[in-house]
Design a protein around this motif. Structure first.
Motif, mmCIF file in Angstrom:
data_model
loop_
_atom_site.group_PDB
_atom_site.id
_atom_site.type_symbol
_atom_site.label_atom_id
_atom_site.label_comp_id
_atom_site.label_asym_id
_atom_site.label_seq_id
_atom_site.Cartn_x
_atom_site.Cartn_y
_atom_site.Cartn_z
ATOM 1 N N THR A 141 0.851 -1.189 0.000
ATOM 2 C CA THR A 141 0.000 0.000 0.000
ATOM 3 C C THR A 141 0.887 1.239 0.000
ATOM 4 O O THR A 141 1.740 1.380 0.878
ATOM 5 C CB THR A 141 -0.933 0.017 1.222
ATOM 6 O OG1 THR A 141 -1.733 -1.171 1.237
ATOM 7 C CG2 THR A 141 -1.836 1.237 1.193
ATOM 8 N N GLN A 142 0.676 2.114 -0.954
ATOM 9 C CA GLN A 142 1.478 3.337 -1.086
ATOM 10 C C GLN A 142 0.565 4.553 -1.017
ATOM 11 O O GLN A 142 -0.438 4.627 -1.735
ATOM 12 C CB GLN A 142 2.250 3.332 -2.414
ATOM 13 C CG GLN A 142 3.153 4.546 -2.601
ATOM 14 C CD GLN A 142 3.895 4.501 -3.916
ATOM 15 O OE1 GLN A 142 3.690 3.596 -4.721
ATOM 16 N NE2 GLN A 142 4.759 5.475 -4.151
ATOM 17 N N ASP A 143 0.926 5.506 -0.160
ATOM 18 C CA ASP A 143 0.162 6.740 -0.005
ATOM 19 C C ASP A 143 0.627 7.750 -1.059
ATOM 20 O O ASP A 143 1.764 8.208 -1.031
ATOM 21 C CB ASP A 143 0.359 7.299 1.407
ATOM 22 C CG ASP A 143 -0.599 8.446 1.715
ATOM 23 O OD1 ASP A 143 -1.232 8.954 0.772
ATOM 24 O OD2 ASP A 143 -0.717 8.833 2.892
ATOM 25 N N VAL A 144 -0.273 8.091 -1.991
ATOM 26 C CA VAL A 144 0.063 9.033 -3.068
ATOM 27 C C VAL A 144 -0.716 10.338 -2.916
ATOM 28 O O VAL A 144 -0.891 11.070 -3.892
ATOM 29 C CB VAL A 144 -0.217 8.391 -4.440
ATOM 30 C CG1 VAL A 144 0.688 7.201 -4.674
ATOM 31 C CG2 VAL A 144 -1.678 7.974 -4.567
ATOM 32 N N THR A 145 -1.159 10.640 -1.697
ATOM 33 C CA THR A 145 -1.945 11.852 -1.486
ATOM 34 C C THR A 145 -1.159 13.096 -1.859
ATOM 35 O O THR A 145 -1.673 13.997 -2.543
ATOM 36 C CB THR A 145 -2.388 11.932 -0.017
ATOM 37 O OG1 THR A 145 -3.070 10.727 0.344
ATOM 38 C CG2 THR A 145 -3.321 13.110 0.198
ATOM 39 N N GLU A 146 0.095 13.180 -1.418
ATOM 40 C CA GLU A 146 0.902 14.363 -1.715
ATOM 41 C C GLU A 146 1.128 14.515 -3.213
ATOM 42 O O GLU A 146 1.115 15.634 -3.743
ATOM 43 C CB GLU A 146 2.234 14.272 -0.983
ATOM 44 C CG GLU A 146 2.103 14.333 0.534
ATOM 45 C CD GLU A 146 3.463 14.307 1.214
ATOM 46 O OE1 GLU A 146 4.482 14.242 0.486
ATOM 47 O OE2 GLU A 146 3.509 14.353 2.457
#
Length: 287
Positions: A141-146
């Motif tokens: 799982t990778q957070d790409v919000t930024e």
């Protein structure tokens, strides 16, 4: 005469200064009195200093919806690789996904599945039970919000930049200006398209999760051995031994039969000739 005017002006300035200080002191004292008496101050009117108090509170950290890109990897073993691939394809399509790259053979197969991100966990549970055994299961799982926020901000800025260049192009009169402005517009529109592709790629990775599967073939397990204890077990064992012996004897006879077809007639013919020879020989005379 000038000296009198200067003195008059200085006196007037002193009077105004004293009046300002007196007003400031009266205001401070009235504020202190109101605070000490516990009375609630009146709500600030529009256009007064109470403007700062009517500002909307800033959003708390973490209030932005997180954008997560999820992917998984499975390694399975199966006795029939083709069947497992077909079942995996059906599970993905049933969840609203589709099959990407696929390479299938008799001994191994690899395929990539895309499923909606919210359906990833139940799909993984179904895929994990396919085949003979599960060798490995990985979830990333990778957070790409930024990245999403950054691309959206750059898109907004780039769109405004393109609009400004178009406005300049509409006002250009000379050929040289039109040429240079069109070249700059082409460059900025290309940058805008690149940002839109990044935005679409990020949106796709957030909406759809990727599952990479690797399947290899294994031999089918041997059937469990039967219980040969007791009378029935002994009878079955004896019968199997008799069949084995009979099969071996028939095998030997089959191997010897071609030779018997030649040896038996020759032996019979030799026996007949020997018998005739003995019958034709005269018997000895007794003296």
């Amino acid at each position: 005469m000038r000296t009198r005017w200067r003195a008059a002006l200085a006196g007037a300035a002193a009077v105004f200064a004293l009046a300002g200080c007196s007003a400031a002191e009266n205001g401070a004292s009235s504020t202190a009195d109101s605070a000490g008496s516990g009375r609630v101050p009146a709500a600030p009117q529009q256009g007064t200093g109470g403007k700062a108090e009517s500002k909307v509170a800033a959003p708390q950290p973490g209030a932005t919806e997180r954008k997560l890109s999820r992917s998984a990897r499975l390694e399975l073993t199966a006795t029939k690789v083709v069947d497992v691939v077909a079942q995996a394809r059906g599970i993905a399509q049933g969840a609203g996904g589709y099959t990407g790259q696929e390479s299938t053979g008799d001994q191994s197969a690899t395929l990539s599945l895309a499923v909606p991100a919210e359906r990833l966990d139940p799909v993984l549970d179904q895929l994990s039970h396919l085949g003979s055994s599960l060798v490995k299961r990985e979830l990333n799982t990778q957070d790409v919000t930024e990245q999403v926020v950054d691309v959206e901000a750059r898109l907004t800025t780039q769109r405004k930049s393109v609009e400004r260049i178009r406005a300049l192009l509409s006002q250009a009169t000379s050929v040289s200006d039109i040429t240079s402005i069109e070249a700059e517009l082409t460059s900025r529109e290309s940058a805008l398209e690149s940002l839109e592709q990044q935005r679409n790629s990020l949106a796709g990775s957030v909406a759809m999760a990727t599952v990479s599967m690797s399947i290899r073939s294994v031999a089918a397990p041997a059937p469990p051995s039967e219980d040969r204890s007791g009378f029935l077990g002994g009878l079955a064992g004896g019968w199997d031994a008799f069949l084995t012996f009979g099969g071996g004897l028939l095998t030997v006879l089959g191997a010897v039969a071609p030779f018997l077809l030649v040896i038996v007639p020759v032996a019979w013919l030799g026996w007949r000739l020997n018998r005739r020879r003995r019958a034709a020989r005269p018997e000895p005379v007794e003296s």
